[in-house]
Design a protein around this motif. Sequence first.
Motif, short mmCIF file in Angstrom:
data_model
loop_
_atom_site.label_atom_id
_atom_site.label_comp_id
_atom_site.label_asym_id
_atom_site.label_seq_id
_atom_site.Cartn_x
_atom_site.Cartn_y
_atom_site.Cartn_z
N ASP A 199 0.84 -1.20 0.00
CA ASP A 199 0.00 0.00 0.00
C ASP A 199 0.87 1.25 0.00
O ASP A 199 0.62 2.21 0.72
CB ASP A 199 -0.94 0.00 1.21
CG ASP A 199 -0.17 -0.04 2.54
OD1 ASP A 199 1.07 -0.25 2.51
OD2 ASP A 199 -0.81 0.14 3.59
N TYR A 200 1.92 1.22 -0.82
CA TYR A 200 2.81 2.37 -0.89
C TYR A 200 2.06 3.59 -1.43
O TYR A 200 1.19 3.48 -2.29
CB TYR A 200 4.00 2.07 -1.82
CG TYR A 200 4.92 0.98 -1.33
CD1 TYR A 200 5.40 1.00 -0.02
CD2 TYR A 200 5.32 -0.05 -2.16
CE1 TYR A 200 6.26 0.00 0.44
CE2 TYR A 200 6.18 -1.05 -1.71
CZ TYR A 200 6.64 -1.02 -0.40
OH TYR A 200 7.49 -1.99 0.05
N THR A 201 2.45 4.74 -0.92
CA THR A 201 1.86 6.00 -1.40
C THR A 201 2.72 6.57 -2.51
O THR A 201 3.91 6.25 -2.63
CB THR A 201 1.76 7.04 -0.27
OG1 THR A 201 3.09 7.38 0.17
CG2 THR A 201 0.96 6.50 0.90
N VAL A 202 2.12 7.42 -3.32
CA VAL A 202 2.85 8.08 -4.40
C VAL A 202 4.00 8.91 -3.84
O VAL A 202 5.12 8.90 -4.37
CB VAL A 202 1.90 8.95 -5.25
CG1 VAL A 202 2.68 9.80 -6.24
CG2 VAL A 202 0.88 8.09 -5.97
N GLY A 203 3.72 9.62 -2.73
CA GLY A 203 4.76 10.44 -2.12
C GLY A 203 5.93 9.61 -1.61
O GLY A 203 7.09 10.01 -1.73
N GLY A 204 5.61 8.43 -1.06
CA GLY A 204 6.66 7.55 -0.55
C GLY A 204 7.57 7.03 -1.65
O GLY A 204 8.80 7.03 -1.52
N ILE A 205 6.97 6.59 -2.75
CA ILE A 205 7.76 6.08 -3.87
C ILE A 205 8.53 7.20 -4.55
O ILE A 205 9.66 7.02 -5.01
CB ILE A 205 6.85 5.35 -4.88
CG1 ILE A 205 6.19 4.14 -4.21
CG2 ILE A 205 7.64 4.91 -6.10
CD1 ILE A 205 7.18 3.14 -3.61
N LYS A 206 7.93 8.37 -4.60
CA LYS A 206 8.64 9.52 -5.17
C LYS A 206 9.91 9.80 -4.39
O LYS A 206 10.98 10.05 -4.95
CB LYS A 206 7.72 10.74 -5.17
CG LYS A 206 8.35 11.99 -5.79
CD LYS A 206 7.36 13.14 -5.78
CE LYS A 206 7.99 14.38 -6.42
NZ LYS A 206 7.05 15.53 -6.42
N GLY A 207 9.81 9.76 -3.05
CA GLY A 207 10.98 9.99 -2.21
C GLY A 207 12.02 8.89 -2.37
O GLY A 207 13.23 9.15 -2.39
N LEU A 208 11.53 7.63 -2.48
CA LEU A 208 12.45 6.50 -2.66
C LEU A 208 13.22 6.63 -3.97
O LEU A 208 14.43 6.41 -4.02
CB LEU A 208 11.67 5.18 -2.61
CG LEU A 208 12.50 3.91 -2.84
CD1 LEU A 208 13.57 3.77 -1.76
CD2 LEU A 208 11.59 2.69 -2.86
N ARG A 209 12.54 6.98 -5.03
CA ARG A 209 13.21 7.14 -6.32
C ARG A 209 14.27 8.24 -6.25
O ARG A 209 15.36 8.11 -6.82
CB ARG A 209 12.20 7.48 -7.42
CG ARG A 209 11.34 6.32 -7.83
CD ARG A 209 10.82 6.44 -9.25
NE ARG A 209 10.13 7.69 -9.56
CZ ARG A 209 9.51 7.90 -10.72
NH1 ARG A 209 9.47 6.96 -11.66
NH2 ARG A 209 8.92 9.04 -10.95
#
Length: 200
Positions: free
Chosen positions: A37-47
Amino acid sequence: MKEERYPECIREFLIKNNAGKSVVEITELLNSTFGKDYTVGGIKGLRARMHLISGLTGRFEKGHIPSNKGQKGYCSPGSEKGWFKKGHIPHNHVPVGTETMTTDGYLKIKVAEPNRWRFKHIMEWEKHKGKIPDGYMISFNDGNHYNCNIENLMCITRSENAILNHQNLRSESAEQTETAVILAKLKHKIGQVKKGDQTV
């Protein structure tokens, strides 16, 4: 030990599938593949932390064909029910010849469709006297804007009109107003002489 939020398998998947995908697309792909259930903001930060670049510029590339090419625009289904039909007449439509009053108290007449109007006193003057010369205007002898009879109209210069207004020379009496116009013409010529205008 607390489970790492983004384990190695997630990072490897992200590296392999990141190119050409927006952060929204890659987030949805990760969640559907791994049941997360990853959030868009979380994946954006990870990238960003992994220094991964999707290659997307956010702009349409040269040669791109938009999906709506050739279409006049999107209209939601059913919206056509509220469209005006061909030949529709608005509820506030009035026929040619209708008279109404402007907010500053002058009568105007509708002279053509769809919405062309002219001042009644100007039309009345032109009907009897012809075109109004440049620099002139039509005024009312008795000050009553409703009274558009030709006998109540006079053609004066804008300068003369200004003198009548500024010096409160107008009157409800047509005779007094006509006298005031003569006085305004005299004052105007005196002003021209004082300025050295030799054309008077």
